[in-house]
Motif scaffolding. Structure first.
Motif, PDB file in Angstrom:
ATOM      1  N   GLU B  31      89.189  45.393  68.257  1.00 59.28           N
ATOM      2  CA  GLU B  31      89.145  43.662  68.456  1.00 59.28           C
ATOM      3  C   GLU B  31      90.727  43.477  68.818  1.00 59.28           C
ATOM      4  OE1 GLU B  31      86.673  42.396  64.647  1.00 59.28           O
ATOM      5  OE2 GLU B  31      88.090  41.042  65.696  1.00 59.28           O
ATOM      6  N   THR B  32      90.766  42.326  69.889  1.00 59.89           N
ATOM      7  CA  THR B  32      91.983  41.896  70.208  1.00 59.89           C
ATOM      8  C   THR B  32      92.031  40.474  69.979  1.00 59.89           C
ATOM      9  OG1 THR B  32      91.456  41.655  72.459  1.00 59.89           O
ATOM     10  CG2 THR B  32      92.356  43.792  72.096  1.00 59.89           C
ATOM     11  N   THR B  33      93.113  39.834  70.242  1.00 55.49           N
ATOM     12  CA  THR B  33      93.417  38.281  69.939  1.00 55.49           C
ATOM     13  C   THR B  33      93.861  37.828  71.283  1.00 55.49           C
ATOM     14  OG1 THR B  33      95.808  39.007  69.407  1.00 55.49           O
ATOM     15  CG2 THR B  33      94.118  39.017  67.600  1.00 55.49           C
ATOM     16  N   PRO B  34      92.784  37.367  72.329  1.00 55.45           N
ATOM     17  CA  PRO B  34      93.243  37.056  73.569  1.00 55.45           C
ATOM     18  C   PRO B  34      93.981  35.620  73.400  1.00 55.45           C
ATOM     19  CG  PRO B  34      90.998  37.562  73.575  1.00 55.45           C
ATOM     20  CD  PRO B  34      91.450  37.572  71.950  1.00 55.45           C
ATOM     21  N   GLN B  35      93.964  34.894  72.337  1.00 50.09           N
ATOM     22  CA  GLN B  35      94.673  33.472  72.368  1.00 50.09           C
ATOM     23  C   GLN B  35      95.936  33.576  71.662  1.00 50.09           C
ATOM     24  OE1 GLN B  35      93.040  31.177  73.616  1.00 50.09           O
ATOM     25  NE2 GLN B  35      91.227  32.587  73.650  1.00 50.09           N
ATOM     26  N   PHE B  36      96.324  34.833  71.105  1.00 51.55           N
ATOM     27  CA  PHE B  36      97.586  35.014  70.486  1.00 51.55           C
ATOM     28  C   PHE B  36      99.038  34.481  71.612  1.00 51.55           C
ATOM     29  CE2 PHE B  36      99.771  37.092  67.022  1.00 51.55           C
ATOM     30  CZ  PHE B  36     101.224  36.959  67.375  1.00 51.55           C
ATOM     31  N   LYS B  37      99.727  33.647  70.892  1.00 49.59           N
ATOM     32  CA  LYS B  37     100.914  33.045  71.761  1.00 49.59           C
ATOM     33  C   LYS B  37     101.957  33.918  71.131  1.00 49.59           C
ATOM     34  CE  LYS B  37      99.864  28.802  71.213  1.00 49.59           C
ATOM     35  NZ  LYS B  37      98.571  28.426  71.051  1.00 49.59           N
ATOM     36  N   LEU B  38     102.935  34.513  72.113  1.00 51.14           N
ATOM     37  CA  LEU B  38     103.930  35.428  71.734  1.00 51.14           C
ATOM     38  C   LEU B  38     105.180  34.320  71.625  1.00 51.14           C
ATOM     39  CD1 LEU B  38     105.348  38.198  71.456  1.00 51.14           C
ATOM     40  CD2 LEU B  38     105.745  37.914  74.133  1.00 51.14           C
ATOM     41  N   GLY B  39     105.771  34.553  70.472  1.00 51.37           N
ATOM     42  CA  GLY B  39     106.863  33.820  69.928  1.00 51.37           C
ATOM     43  C   GLY B  39     106.392  32.490  69.220  1.00 51.37           C
ATOM     44  N   ILE B  40     105.189  32.295  69.141  1.00 53.55           N
ATOM     45  CA  ILE B  40     104.702  31.229  68.285  1.00 53.55           C
ATOM     46  C   ILE B  40     104.121  31.795  67.223  1.00 53.55           C
ATOM     47  CG2 ILE B  40     103.218  29.301  68.073  1.00 53.55           C
ATOM     48  CD1 ILE B  40     104.012  28.534  71.116  1.00 53.55           C
ATOM     49  N   ASP B  41     102.933  32.802  67.491  1.00 53.01           N
ATOM     50  CA  ASP B  41     102.008  33.223  66.353  1.00 53.01           C
ATOM     51  C   ASP B  41     102.574  34.204  65.597  1.00 53.01           C
ATOM     52  OD1 ASP B  41      99.165  32.600  68.530  1.00 53.01           O
ATOM     53  OD2 ASP B  41     100.262  31.432  67.011  1.00 53.01           O
ATOM     54  N   ASN B  42     103.662  34.981  66.094  1.00 47.67           N
ATOM     55  CA  ASN B  42     104.390  35.976  65.257  1.00 47.67           C
ATOM     56  C   ASN B  42     105.574  35.448  64.528  1.00 47.67           C
ATOM     57  OD1 ASN B  42     105.229  36.079  68.313  1.00 47.67           O
ATOM     58  ND2 ASN B  42     106.668  37.464  67.595  1.00 47.67           N
ATOM     59  N   LYS B  43     105.764  34.188  64.678  1.00 42.27           N
ATOM     60  CA  LYS B  43     106.837  33.428  63.593  1.00 42.27           C
ATOM     61  C   LYS B  43     106.256  32.538  62.587  1.00 42.27           C
ATOM     62  CE  LYS B  43     110.192  34.543  66.833  1.00 42.27           C
ATOM     63  NZ  LYS B  43     110.634  34.296  68.049  1.00 42.27           N
ATOM     64  N   THR B  44     104.976  32.491  62.486  1.00 38.81           N
ATOM     65  CA  THR B  44     104.627  31.678  61.215  1.00 38.81           C
ATOM     66  C   THR B  44     104.847  32.308  60.275  1.00 38.81           C
ATOM     67  OG1 THR B  44     102.388  32.831  61.275  1.00 38.81           O
ATOM     68  CG2 THR B  44     102.479  30.763  62.920  1.00 38.81           C
ATOM     69  N   PRO B  45     104.965  31.773  59.026  1.00 40.85           N
ATOM     70  CA  PRO B  45     105.101  32.125  57.635  1.00 40.85           C
ATOM     71  C   PRO B  45     104.353  33.024  57.489  1.00 40.85           C
ATOM     72  CG  PRO B  45     105.575  29.695  57.674  1.00 40.85           C
ATOM     73  CD  PRO B  45     104.846  30.195  59.005  1.00 40.85           C
ATOM     74  N   GLU B  46     103.102  32.774  57.656  1.00 41.54           N
ATOM     75  CA  GLU B  46     101.951  33.723  57.250  1.00 41.54           C
ATOM     76  C   GLU B  46     102.164  35.286  57.885  1.00 41.54           C
ATOM     77  OE1 GLU B  46     101.112  29.713  56.839  1.00 41.54           O
ATOM     78  OE2 GLU B  46     101.106  30.859  58.871  1.00 41.54           O
ATOM     79  N   TYR B  47     102.520  35.104  58.998  1.00 44.66           N
ATOM     80  CA  TYR B  47     102.487  36.327  60.112  1.00 44.66           C
ATOM     81  C   TYR B  47     103.870  37.101  59.345  1.00 44.66           C
ATOM     82  CZ  TYR B  47     102.514  39.684  63.876  1.00 44.66           C
ATOM     83  OH  TYR B  47     102.657  40.794  64.452  1.00 44.66           O
ATOM     84  N   LEU B  48     104.862  36.311  59.031  1.00 42.09           N
ATOM     85  CA  LEU B  48     106.031  36.951  58.681  1.00 42.09           C
ATOM     86  C   LEU B  48     105.919  37.730  57.237  1.00 42.09           C
ATOM     87  CD1 LEU B  48     108.616  34.512  60.210  1.00 42.09           C
ATOM     88  CD2 LEU B  48     108.468  36.810  60.836  1.00 42.09           C
ATOM     89  N   VAL B  49     105.323  37.049  56.680  1.00 39.24           N
ATOM     90  CA  VAL B  49     104.961  37.519  54.967  1.00 39.24           C
ATOM     91  C   VAL B  49     104.674  38.874  55.150  1.00 39.24           C
ATOM     92  CG1 VAL B  49     103.427  37.251  53.176  1.00 39.24           C
ATOM     93  CG2 VAL B  49     104.936  35.541  53.697  1.00 39.24           C
ATOM     94  N   LYS B  50     103.267  39.264  56.074  1.00 41.58           N
ATOM     95  CA  LYS B  50     102.888  40.389  56.286  1.00 41.58           C
ATOM     96  C   LYS B  50     103.916  41.260  56.989  1.00 41.58           C
ATOM     97  CE  LYS B  50      97.829  39.765  56.250  1.00 41.58           C
ATOM     98  NZ  LYS B  50      96.664  39.784  57.393  1.00 41.58           N
ATOM     99  N   TYR B  51     104.433  40.812  58.058  1.00 47.00           N
ATOM    100  CA  TYR B  51     105.189  41.820  59.250  1.00 47.00           C
ATOM    101  C   TYR B  51     106.615  40.937  59.110  1.00 47.00           C
ATOM    102  CZ  TYR B  51     100.277  42.809  59.998  1.00 47.00           C
ATOM    103  OH  TYR B  51      99.175  43.151  59.849  1.00 47.00           O
ATOM    104  N   PRO B  52     107.354  41.269  58.170  1.00 46.06           N
ATOM    105  CA  PRO B  52     108.682  40.616  58.182  1.00 46.06           C
ATOM    106  C   PRO B  52     109.519  40.673  59.382  1.00 46.06           C
ATOM    107  CG  PRO B  52     108.317  42.034  56.256  1.00 46.06           C
ATOM    108  CD  PRO B  52     107.289  42.353  57.199  1.00 46.06           C
ATOM    109  N   VAL B  53     109.335  41.657  60.195  1.00 48.96           N
ATOM    110  CA  VAL B  53     110.359  41.668  61.314  1.00 48.96           C
ATOM    111  C   VAL B  53     109.616  41.170  62.379  1.00 48.96           C
ATOM    112  CG1 VAL B  53     111.368  43.398  62.765  1.00 48.96           C
ATOM    113  CG2 VAL B  53     110.858  44.289  60.527  1.00 48.96           C
ATOM    114  N   GLY B  54     108.686  40.558  62.161  1.00 45.49           N
ATOM    115  CA  GLY B  54     107.945  39.737  63.197  1.00 45.49           C
ATOM    116  C   GLY B  54     107.783  40.199  64.658  1.00 45.49           C
ATOM    117  N   LYS B  55     107.030  41.427  64.670  1.00 50.80           N
ATOM    118  CA  LYS B  55     106.995  42.141  65.747  1.00 50.80           C
ATOM    119  C   LYS B  55     105.641  42.264  66.058  1.00 50.80           C
ATOM    120  CE  LYS B  55     111.139  44.569  66.247  1.00 50.80           C
ATOM    121  NZ  LYS B  55     110.835  45.332  67.682  1.00 50.80           N
ATOM    122  N   VAL B  56     105.249  42.372  67.581  1.00 48.97           N
ATOM    123  CA  VAL B  56     103.951  42.470  67.965  1.00 48.97           C
ATOM    124  C   VAL B  56     103.762  43.546  68.742  1.00 48.97           C
ATOM    125  CG1 VAL B  56     103.100  40.077  67.716  1.00 48.97           C
ATOM    126  CG2 VAL B  56     104.520  40.875  69.753  1.00 48.97           C
TER     127      VAL B  56
END
Lengths: 197, 394
Positions: B31-56
């Motif tokens: 599966e992929t995430t076509p709506q994902f916005k770089l620089g936004i969706d990898n900066k949310t608190p939820e994302y950073l809790v799971k992936y602290p470095v914030g990388k994609v």
């Protein structure tokens, strides 16, 4: 026991330590090159013909196989102690996690560390905004590692793996040259981990 | 067939392609995430809790295992995706060679490539000497790769491996934005290799037709952020202090001298020799709530935070904030040099300003001078109490 091969590169060097630590841990023998001069012996036409990117260390096995990249060499040494080498992952998930740490250490952490510390050592020109950015990245990554290590002794699984060898070696310059006592207290989990390793 | 998992990240992105090409090659579903916005969706608190470095990208398998790093995800999928382990090497030697190429691509080649392209794409500030250095490294590594593939169809062994997937994806930006026809001819082995790779079915299915560079990218207005990193901080709005007449002491020279020499006597001698009291002023800085401080460790953390939040004043200030005293009986105390004769706006507007007293300091007064010297050195008899940490703001 016959040596696995020769690790070619300067001896007093964090990258050089990785394969040597793995070999030591596993009771394997590798030869080294104590006379190697960094910046001289890896720039000769002969060296560059074999290793065009001119990086060190490189590894040449007893049977003619050659390899570059300190982490790949350490990984290879670990894989030669049998298919269930304790330093490697025991499941695809563990292997994935180990590689994740190795890539983080080499592609993210080390460039930030080098961008911060090398201009201070004059290995690289000091370009202030680039240096600042590197320092910010370094602080960010130290914070991440510190948070990760709050409840772990080893990075992957419950034992020493090649991930610990690579990450600990990549941390050496940071602890020797950069983190003062206050910083070590600030990153106390990371400091505990580094000291343990 | 159930998907092997979800690849989380922007889809039109060279890192994202790696795992998808592997999946395509193996005939597994991802599966992929076509709506994902770089620089936004990898900066949310939820994302950073799971992936602290914030990388994609990141990867979440169907049974809850999660992983970061595009090359590692591709490798993992290859290791899970059935019997076709030939992607990973059939011997320890092949596996090591594959890792060698992945490490080269990710820790040497890609930083040089991004250091070259990101300023041209506007996703990183253009700092000329750094850009030049990145470009030199990029050429050096393109040349090395070109040499390496002179007699190879595939990088490792005689068939497609993960090394080819990673290196080819890492080369995409170079071939789309940088290597014009002359460059492609110069690195003709590499070009042959790249074209052969992207023509393969699994690559073609994910990448489509790769349009080769007609004209090299020139510096442009900020556009798509192609990096996995955080975007660089936006340039600071102009400061009133930039309009002051050029001072006799250059702040950066002081900072460099201080960093490269011992504080007492060398750096301080330099400072007293060069200090320009029309362009700069000294200020004593004292925390208002010392009675609330607890362990020195916690005070040091507080000081570190204060210094981080003073970032906007970086060009216009230099100082040392020290933790003086002992656990449960300590104070934050220090001195700053600022550009101009008043506390800069950038400091007054900082979050912590109200918690400190900033008072003008007369460096010509011997007692004050001794305090400044010992403050910048982090030790000495002029300090009111024993120093147990602190931060240099530079």
């Amino acid at each position: 026991m016959a040596p696995l091969g020769t690790l070619i590169g300067p001896m007093v060097n964090a990258r050089n330590y990785k394969a040597r630590i793995a070999a030591k841990f596993l009771g394997l023998d590798i030869e080294t090159t104590p006379e190697f001069q960094m910046g001289v012996d890896n720039k000769t036409p002969e060296y560059l013909a074999k290793y065009p990117a001119g990086k060190v260390p490189v590894f040449e096995s007893a049977n003619g196989f050659s390899l570059t990249d300190s982490s790949a060499i350490a990984y290879y040494v670990a894989s030669k102690s049998g298919s269930d080498s304790p330093l490697l992952g025991q499941t695809p998930e563990e292997t994935g996690e180990i590689l994740q740490f190795i890539l983080f250490a080499e592609a993210d952490y080390s460039p930030a560390m080098a961008g911060t510390i090398y201009p201070l050592l004059d290995y690289m020109p000091m370009i202030k905004p680039a240096h600042q950015q590197a320092e910010q990245q370094l602080a960010r990554f130290l914070g991440v590692l510190n948070a990760l290590l709050v409840d772990r002794t080893f990075l992957v699984g419950e034992r020493l793996t090649i991930a610990d060898v690579v990450v600990a070696c990549d941390l050496i310059m940071t602890f020797k040259l950069y983190l003062e006592e206050a910083d070590r207290k600030q990153y106390r989990n990371l400091t505990r981990y580094f000291k343990t390793m | 067939m159930a998907p092997i998992g979800k690849l989380i990240g922007p889809t039109a992105n060279f890192r994202n392609y790696k795992a998808r090409i592997v999946a395509k090659h193996l005939g597994v579903d991802i599966e992929t995430t076509p709506q994902f916005k770089l620089g936004i969706d990898n900066k949310t608190p939820e994302y950073l809790v799971k992936y602290p470095v914030g990388k994609v990208p990141a990867f979440e398998s169907a049974d809850g295992f999660s992983l970061t790093d595009s090359s590692v995800i591709a490798y993992y999928i290859a290791s899970k995706g059935g019997n076709n382990s030939s992607l990973l090497g059939q011997t320890p030697e092949e596996t090591a060679e594959i890792l060698q190429f992945i490490m080269f691509a990710e820790s040497d080649f890609t930083p040089a490539a991004l250091g070259t392209f990101s300023p041209l794409l506007g996703s990183m500030p253009m700092i000329k000497p750094a850009h030049q250095q990145a470009e030199q490294q990029l050429d050096r590594f393109l040349d090395a790769l070109n040499t390496l593939v002179v007699d190879r169809t595939f990088l490792v062994g005689e068939r497609l491996t993960i090394a080819d997937v990673v290196v080819t994806c890492d080369l995409i930006m170079s071939y789309k934005f940088y290597l014009e026809e002359a460059g492609r001819t110069q690195y003709h082995n590499l070009t042959r290799y790249f074209k052969a790779m992207v023509a393969q079915p699994a690559f073609k299915a994910v990448l489509g037709d790769v349009e080769l560079c007609k004209e090299r990218l020139k510096p442009a207005a900020p556009a798509v952020d192609e990096t996995e990193e955080e975007a660089a901080p936006a340039a600071n709005p102009k400061s009133k202090l930039d309009l002051l007449p050029k001072p006799k002491m250059i702040f950066d020279e002081w900072k460099r001298f201080y960093l490269n020499n011992t504080a007492k006597p060398d750096a301080m001698n330099w400072l007293w020799k060069h200090f320009d009291d029309e362009g700069y002023s000294f200020w004593k800085v004292e925390y208002k709530y010392n009675n609330e401080l607890t362990s020195c460790f916690m005070t040091n953390n507080l000081v570190a935070g204060v210094c981080n939040r003073l970032e906007r004043a970086q060009k216009y200030a230099f100082g040392c904030l020290l933790t003086l005293g002992k656990d449960n009986d300590n104070m934050i105390w220090g001195y700053f040099i600022v550009r101009g004769l008043e506390v800069p706006e950038e400091i007054i507007e900082s979050a912590d300003y109200e918690s400190f007293d900033w008072s003008p300091a007369d460096y010509k007064d011997p007692k004050t001078r001794a305090e400044i010297e010992d403050c910048f050195a982090g030790e000495g008899p002029a300090l009111p109490r024993e120093c147990n940490g602190g931060r240099i703001f530079k």
